[in-house]
Design an enzyme around this catalytic site. Structure first.
Site, short mmCIF file in Angstrom:
data_model
loop_
_atom_site.label_atom_id
_atom_site.label_comp_id
_atom_site.label_asym_id
_atom_site.label_seq_id
_atom_site.Cartn_x
_atom_site.Cartn_y
_atom_site.Cartn_z
N SER A 52 -9.42 10.03 10.21
CA SER A 52 -9.92 11.15 9.23
C SER A 52 -9.94 12.40 10.15
O SER A 52 -10.10 13.41 9.14
CB SER A 52 -11.15 10.77 8.73
OG SER A 52 -12.15 10.46 9.64
N LYS A 120 -9.80 0.22 15.83
CA LYS A 120 -9.67 -0.45 14.68
C LYS A 120 -8.56 -0.21 14.12
O LYS A 120 -7.71 0.49 14.36
CB LYS A 120 -10.80 0.41 13.73
CG LYS A 120 -10.53 0.18 12.12
CD LYS A 120 -11.85 0.62 11.51
CE LYS A 120 -11.84 2.19 11.28
NZ LYS A 120 -10.70 2.59 10.23
N GLU A 122 -5.92 -0.89 10.51
CA GLU A 122 -5.97 -1.27 8.78
C GLU A 122 -4.94 -2.32 8.60
O GLU A 122 -3.73 -2.26 9.05
CB GLU A 122 -5.39 0.17 8.07
CG GLU A 122 -6.40 1.31 8.47
CD GLU A 122 -5.84 2.39 7.73
OE1 GLU A 122 -5.18 2.63 6.88
OE2 GLU A 122 -6.69 3.61 7.99
N GLU A 189 -13.32 -0.58 2.77
CA GLU A 189 -13.18 0.65 2.14
C GLU A 189 -12.91 0.65 0.64
O GLU A 189 -11.89 0.02 0.08
CB GLU A 189 -12.28 1.70 2.73
CG GLU A 189 -12.30 3.00 2.11
CD GLU A 189 -11.54 4.05 3.06
OE1 GLU A 189 -11.29 3.50 4.25
OE2 GLU A 189 -11.32 5.32 2.60
O1 KIV Z 1 -10.65 7.53 9.57
C1 KIV Z 1 -11.93 7.21 9.23
O2 KIV Z 1 -12.80 7.89 9.08
C2 KIV Z 1 -12.31 5.88 8.43
C3 KIV Z 1 -13.51 5.66 7.79
C4 KIV Z 1 -13.22 6.34 6.55
C5 KIV Z 1 -13.96 4.16 7.96
O3 KIV Z 1 -11.43 5.06 9.02
#
Ligand code: KIV
Length: 273
Positions: A52, A120, A122, A189
């Site tokens: 993000s 992380k 997706e 999410e």
């Molecule tokens: O990139 C991010 O901030 C995220 C959150 C919304 C979980 O993946």
């Protein structure tokens, strides 16, 4: 006895213990040294160097353009600030989909160059080979299901996911698959709260929700949204704890007025010979 307050450094193991002890996990994003230091000192358990950053730091419309070099830069800044929280770094679009060798190489760069603690990714079954291969190198992996912003051009919208039973069933089976493969936690999410509860009850690793209701084992928000810096984003799930955009605007306006009026700097703010 609180698991998380005892933890000098939060690890993936601490999070599992917190789930077992039914202690809620706190997670927030950070992308730079100064704010990461404040977030860590406030006692947040997990700091996500989220892609993000593409939106809130770089002003891009989606997270798709984020590169591995960008993510590593942000993670390096955060890593220098953090003493206690577990640092999870988002793998950006294009670094793990469809090629598990590139996924492993990218995750190793994040761990070596930025000293993140985990990555992380997706997705569910579509990316499971990459998850598996990254785990073989001893790199902890957090999953991310439901609304997965890197797939925005497939979904076409940022609306709530998995309202229909077929998509809900797939999400639950993906969560079980990620757990069986070895992920230590999963972000959920923007899905219905009832579905998040079903997932939370179906797996023994922690679920961290954003727009997924109160039954997840923890919650995550984008720091700039919580602080009220980003004012053009107001989904139902967002609680703003500050209106920093207003405060920053009035501080800067006052500064400009003082400079223009010649009242800044004053005598006590000036050096003498
Ligand atoms: O990139 C991010 O901030 C995220 C959150 C919304 C979980 O993946």
């Amino acid at each position: 006895m609180s698991v998380h307050r005892n933890a000098r450094k939060v690890t993936t193991h601490t999070l599992l213990e917190m789930k077992r002890a039914e202690e809620k996990i706190t997670m927030l994003t950070a992308y730079d040294y100064s704010l990461a230091k404040l977030v860590d000192q406030a006692g947040v358990d997990v700091i996500l160097v989220g892609d993000s950053a593409s939106n809130v730091m770089a002003g891009q419309v989606t997270t798709v353009p984020m590169t591995l070099d960008h993510m590593i830069y942000h993670a390096q800044c955060v890593q220098r600030a953090v003493d206690r929280a577990l640092i999870v770094v988002d793998m950006p679009f294009g670094t793990y989909q469809g090629n598990s060798a590139i996924a492993l190489e990218s995750a190793i760069r994040i761990m070596k160059e930025a000293e993140g603690h985990a990555v992380k990714l997706e997705g569910g079954s579509e990316i499971i080979q990459s998850v598996e291969r990254i785990l073989t190198a001893g790199i902890p992996v957090m999953g991310h299901l439901g609304l997965t912003p890197q797939s925005i051009y497939k979904f076409g919208t940022y609306t709530v996911r998995a309202k229909e039973e077929e998509e809900a069933e797939k999400l639950i089976s993906d969560a079980k698959l990620l757990e069986a493969t070895g992920c230590f936690a999963i972000v959920l999410e923007k899905i219905p709260r009832e579905l998040a509860k079903r997932v939370q009850e179906s797996i023994s690793i922690p679920t961290i929700g954003i727009g997924a209701g109160p039954d997840c084992d923890g919650q995550v928000l984008v720091l700039h949204d919580l602080l009220g810096i980003t004012m053009d984003f107001s989904p139902r799930f967002l609680r703003r704890y500050l209106n920093l955009a207003e405060d920053i605007n009035s501080a800067i306006t006052n500064y400009c007025e003082d400079v223009r009026a010649g009242s800044f700097p004053n005598d006590s703010e000036s050096y003498t010979s």
